[in-house]
Design a protein around this motif. Structure first.
Motif, PDB file in Angstrom:
ATOM      1  N   PHE A  55      -8.938   5.833   7.783  1.00  0.00           N
ATOM      2  CA  PHE A  55      -9.241   4.410   7.843  1.00  0.00           C
ATOM      3  C   PHE A  55     -10.087   4.095   9.072  1.00  0.00           C
ATOM      4  O   PHE A  55      -9.956   4.729  10.113  1.00  0.00           O
ATOM      5  CB  PHE A  55      -7.946   3.594   7.907  1.00  0.00           C
ATOM      6  N   THR A 143      -0.182   7.560   4.899  1.00  0.00           N
ATOM      7  CA  THR A 143      -1.105   6.700   5.642  1.00  0.00           C
ATOM      8  C   THR A 143      -1.322   5.375   4.926  1.00  0.00           C
ATOM      9  O   THR A 143      -1.319   4.300   5.540  1.00  0.00           O
ATOM     10  CB  THR A 143      -2.457   7.409   5.836  1.00  0.00           C
ATOM     11  N   LYS A 147       0.164   1.556   6.210  1.00  0.00           N
ATOM     12  CA  LYS A 147      -0.777   0.471   6.480  1.00  0.00           C
ATOM     13  C   LYS A 147      -0.201  -0.883   6.058  1.00  0.00           C
ATOM     14  O   LYS A 147      -0.563  -1.922   6.595  1.00  0.00           O
ATOM     15  CB  LYS A 147      -2.079   0.742   5.714  1.00  0.00           C
ATOM     16  N   HIS A 198      -6.822  -5.081   3.365  1.00  0.00           N
ATOM     17  CA  HIS A 198      -5.457  -4.541   3.355  1.00  0.00           C
ATOM     18  C   HIS A 198      -4.420  -5.638   3.141  1.00  0.00           C
ATOM     19  O   HIS A 198      -3.358  -5.659   3.786  1.00  0.00           O
ATOM     20  CB  HIS A 198      -5.161  -3.772   4.644  1.00  0.00           C
TER      21      HIS A 198
END
Length: 256
Positions: A55, A143, A147, A198
């Motif tokens: 990211f 991951t 997030k 996100h």
């Protein structure tokens, strides 16, 4: 694009059909949507595995956001029942006096449960099969999940409102568009925006966090449960208030 009054009428007509649909068919369609939307987070895991930067890099973020949108394209063009569409669509007949709150809650409950169970089934299947294919690493799933679950609860709620708002706009714009290519572009631009920011989408995020829950010790069941609760509340508020109520209000007042 259709006139706004025609869009509203199309939405109300479609929502009434769903509100009166057979529960078995509705459940199967919802389960199918929960399965299909899982391809987005799965592709995100593949792209993140293949990316050396993770990211943060612009190219990687755009690729991940595009991968995220794939599941939504499959679900929406496939006309499966997606909960966050119904937070906007199904509320309009209730506002218009053509359906009851009880009917709305039943529809939301069936679609939501079907989406969640479908996502759970997809995640379990993917976790079993994907490592053998060698295209995605468990660390990528961890991951992606972290997030979402490492954010404070108030952030999940507020960001969930924005995600629900965008999904409500998506439902409105897809109804307004008349061509498949236009609809694909609209789905991509809206859901890729959710992905690149996100923002927590309760159904796609269900799969994202479940992947992390199944493959990582960093994500626990309470992390998953709190994420799901806050994202769901936020999505409902965003779709219902900022699109359902406002769009209905300005179109009907404009018609008058």
């Amino acid at each position: 694009m259709k006139p706004t009054t025609e869009v509203l009428q199309s939405i109300i007509e479609k929502a009434n059909n769903e509100l009166n649909r057979d529960y078995v068919g509705l459940s199967m369609s919802s389960f199918s949507a929960g399965l299909d939307i899982g391809f987005g987070p799965l592709l995100m895991g593949v792209f993140l595995t293949l990316s050396a930067s993770g990211f943060g890099e612009l190219t990687t973020e755009i690729l991940l956001a595009t991968a995220y949108s794939v599941g939504f394209i499959l679900v929406i063009l496939g006309r499966s029942e997606l909960f966050t569409e119904h937070t906007t669509l199904a509320v309009m007949p209730v506002i218009d006096g053509q359906a009851s709150v009880k009917q709305l809650l039943k529809l939301w409950g069936i679609v939501y449960l079907g989406n969640i169970v479908g996502g759970l089934a997809f995640t379990g299947l993917a976790v079993l099969l994907m490592p053998g294919l060698g295209v995605v690493a468990p660390e990528a799933f961890e991951t992606i999940g972290l997030k979402l679950v490492t954010n404070p609860l108030h952030w999940l709620l507020i960001a969930g409102i924005f995600a629900g708002w965008l999904m409500g706009l998506l439902a409105w714009l897809v109804t307004a568009a008349q061509e498949t290519i236009s609809r694909i572009f609209i789905i991509w631009i809206i859901t890729a925006t959710i992905g690149i920011l996100h923002l927590p989408h309760s159904i796609a995020g269900n799969v994202e966090v479940l992947f992390g829950l199944f493959t990582s010790t960093e994500i626990g069941f309470m992390d998953y449960l709190l994420f799901l609760i806050m994202a769901t509340i936020g999505n409902i508020l965003g779709g219902t208030i900022f699109v359902g109520l406002l769009k209905y209000g300005h179109v009907t007042r404009g018609a008058e």
